[in-house]
Scaffold this active site. Structure first.
Site, PDB file in Angstrom:
ATOM      1  CE1 TYR A 212      -3.581  -2.597   0.645  1.00  0.00           C
ATOM      2  CE2 TYR A 212      -2.542  -3.029   2.754  1.00  0.00           C
ATOM      3  CZ  TYR A 212      -3.468  -3.362   1.791  1.00  0.00           C
ATOM      4  OH  TYR A 212      -4.276  -4.440   1.983  1.00  0.00           O
TER       5      TYR A 212
ATOM      6  CE  LYS B 172       4.453  -0.430   7.814  1.00  0.00           C
ATOM      7  NZ  LYS B 172       5.259  -1.256   8.723  1.00  0.00           N
TER       8      LYS B 172
END
Ligand code: HXC
Ligand code: NAP
Length: 271
Positions: A155, A170
């Protein structure tokens, strides 16, 4: 429950190695700790809650492993530094660092407070930097070639509505990993990421998919038509810290059943 049995990897494959796993007391981190321990590694599990890390260490020890539970908050550099020192003092070094600790919650970005943003970025991205920085000298001295595996998610590059800070953090970790691969590759450390898809029976899936009533919609977008298992992520991480992966540096190992390529639900297709 692990379905990947010990015969997949050579017994004692990780003997003589010490692993430091953040968030190693629950979910995916615990699965990694269990697999490493079964393969002979000494394992330190580190996170904020004393009961969590102590229970994890005890269960690893009961199964015959060498384990240490350490209370630390990855947002605090001095605490991380002390935790690594405690681990290295106990076992003579650190060979493997798994940055798995994370915080996340679903919140529309227009409703997110600055402190909500900062909290997630602090745990995920800054925490990963803190552990890499504090772990450098030990990993660099590893006779087995030091390994860093950072847990991210696809994602990060696909976009993650409702989870902007986690997606951004991330993505930052992915970038940090590539830089470290370049900077620390010549210094005896290999750095890679593992990007899990939705994994069953985890806090992550519960908070992000189940509590938001999106579990079915998410499942529709997984080509292999199931959520992943914790041991499937642990096996991917184990490969990256194994002698089979000595030429793997700066890459992302996506373990998501093909989820990253499937933007639409099967139900929306006319067939
Ligand atoms: C909006 C929220 C919120 C929510 C917290 N905040 N929860 N905002 N919606 N649901 C805001 C708070 O209001 C506060 O901002 C700020 O975030 C900090 O909250 P605290 O509770 O003080 O933070 P802390 O105690 O440090 O806890 C961190 C946490 C918590 C991230 C909020 O959930 C936690 O400890 N999580 C660890 C476990 C976890 O999340 N695991 C999932 C990882 S899964 P204000 O402005 O009010 O001060 C993952 C990927 C999943 O990463 C992939 C799924 C497929
Ligand atoms: P989890 O069980 O909630 O694991 C998160 C761990 O991080 C907990 O053990 C927690 O322990 C620790 N932690 C949180 N904040 C910390 C801090 N400030 N300092 C130290 N430790 C901290 O979640 P999970 O679902 O297994 O997720 C594990 C990893 O996989 C995360 O990196 C997540 O982003 C990634 N991931 C998960 C999924 C999924 O489907 N579950 C998908 C993609 C990626 P304490 O509370 O004791 O601190």
């Amino acid at each position: 429950m692990s379905e990947i049995n010990s015969s997949i990897f050579a017994p004692a494959m990780l003997a003589g190695r010490t692993a430091f796993i953040t968030g190693g007391g629950t979910g995916i981190g615990l699965g990694i700790a269990q697999m490493f321990s079964r393969l002979g590694a000494r394992v330190a599990v580190a996170s904020r809650k004393q009961d969590v890390v102590m229970a994890a260490a005890k269960s690893l020890q009961s199964a015959g492993g060498e384990a240490l539970g350490i209370v630390t908050d990855v947002r605090n550099y001095d605490a991380v530094d002390a935790a690594m020192k405690q681990t290295a003092d106990r076992w003579g070094g650190i060979d493997i660092l798994i940055n798995n600790a994370a915080g996340n919650f679903a919140c529309p970005t227009e409703e997110l407070s600055p402190n909500g943003w900062k909290t997630v970025v602090d745990i995920d991205l800054n925490g990963t930097f803190n552990c890499c920085r504090a772990g450098f000298s030990y990993l660099s001295a590893s006779p087995h070639v030091g390994r860093i595996v950072n847990i991210i998610t696809a994602y990060a590059w696909g976009g993650w509505p409702g989870c902007a800070p986690a997606a951004a953090a991330k993505a930052g970790i992915q970038s940090l990993t590539r830089t470290l691969a370049l900077e620390w590759g010549p210094k005896n450390i290999l750095s890679n990421t593992v990007a899990p898809g939705p994994i069953a029976d985890t806090v992550g899936t519960r908070k992000i998919h189940e509590e938001t009533d999106r579990a079915e919609a998410e499942l529709d977008r997984v080509p292999v038509a199931r959520f992943g298992r914790v041991d499937e992520i642990a096996a991917a991480v184990t490969y990256l810290v194994s002698p089979a992966a000595l030429y793997v540096n700066g890459t992302d190992l996506v373990v998501d059943g093909g989820r990253q390529f499937k933007a639409t639900s099967s139900r929306s297709r006319k067939s």
